[in-house]
Design a protein around this motif. Structure first.
Motif, PDB file in Angstrom:
ATOM      1  N   LEU A  13       0.798  -1.221   0.000  1.00  0.00           N
ATOM      2  CA  LEU A  13       0.000   0.000   0.000  1.00  0.00           C
ATOM      3  C   LEU A  13       0.835   1.278   0.000  1.00  0.00           C
ATOM      4  CD1 LEU A  13      -2.994  -0.828   2.353  1.00  0.00           C
ATOM      5  CD2 LEU A  13      -2.966  -0.618  -0.130  1.00  0.00           C
ATOM      6  N   THR A  17      -0.574   4.778  -1.799  1.00  0.00           N
ATOM      7  CA  THR A  17      -0.764   5.895  -0.864  1.00  0.00           C
ATOM      8  C   THR A  17      -0.007   7.124  -1.335  1.00  0.00           C
ATOM      9  OG1 THR A  17      -1.018   4.323   0.949  1.00  0.00           O
ATOM     10  CG2 THR A  17      -0.532   6.599   1.537  1.00  0.00           C
ATOM     11  N   GLY A  21      -1.925  10.536  -2.518  1.00  0.00           N
ATOM     12  CA  GLY A  21      -1.762  11.703  -1.656  1.00  0.00           C
ATOM     13  C   GLY A  21      -0.910  12.814  -2.210  1.00  0.00           C
ATOM     14  N   GLU A  86      -8.246   7.477  -5.981  1.00  0.00           N
ATOM     15  CA  GLU A  86      -8.111   6.093  -5.528  1.00  0.00           C
ATOM     16  C   GLU A  86      -8.724   5.142  -6.545  1.00  0.00           C
ATOM     17  OE1 GLU A  86      -9.681   2.456  -4.106  1.00  0.00           O
ATOM     18  OE2 GLU A  86     -10.968   4.208  -4.277  1.00  0.00           O
TER      19      GLU A  86
END
Length: 150
Positions: A13, A17, A21, A86
């Motif tokens: 992940l 991420t 972000g 996402e």
């Protein structure tokens, strides 16, 4: 779930991420920097420097607090952007998430599932905006709405 499987999931992940972000962080930093540079040129900062206050005290006493206001008002829009980012990242990286489900539902013309996901994203937009407005009113008392009676 074992501890090894949990650690493996955490390892996998890291890249998604960062990819999700980073754009939001970049735009947020640009907005904060521009607001802070505008505040540092104002008269009250020059007066505080003339009084001999330390630079850190001058910076955190007023300009940073006031520079956060436009940031707080726009941060609510990052919530739906995170979820749409996402979805795209999960499609590209083949992650079992909402993105591939939305893509398959759209291609299969499943209007109920597609509409439900879009409704959830719309609800997140409204909730994010509401939370950012509440936080803005809490952080700066000048923003609060007080009705005037005539």
């Amino acid at each position: 779930w074992s501890f090894a499987k949990f650690l493996d999931m955490i390892k996998h992940l890291i890249l998604p991420t960062i990819l999700i972000g980073l754009p939001g962080a970049g735009s947020t930093i640009r907005v904060m920097r521009a607001n802070l540079l505008d505040e540092l040129k104002k008269q009250y900062v020059i007066t505080a420097r003339a009084k001999g206050l330390s630079e850190m005290r001058i910076l955190f006493k007023y300009p940073v607090r006031l520079a956060f206001n436009p940031l707080f008002s726009t941060i609510g829009w990052l919530l739906p952007a995170l979820f749409s980012g996402e979805a795209l990242i999960s499609i590209v990286l083949s992650l079992p998430s909402i993105g591939p489900i939305l893509l398959r539902a759209t291609l299969a013309q499943d209007m109920y599932l597609t509409g439900s996901i879009v409704f959830i994203l719309s609800t997140l937009t409204v909730i994010g905006s509401l939370l950012s407005d509440i936080y803005l009113a809490w952080s700066d008392p000048r923003i609060r709405y007080e009705g005037t009676s005539k």
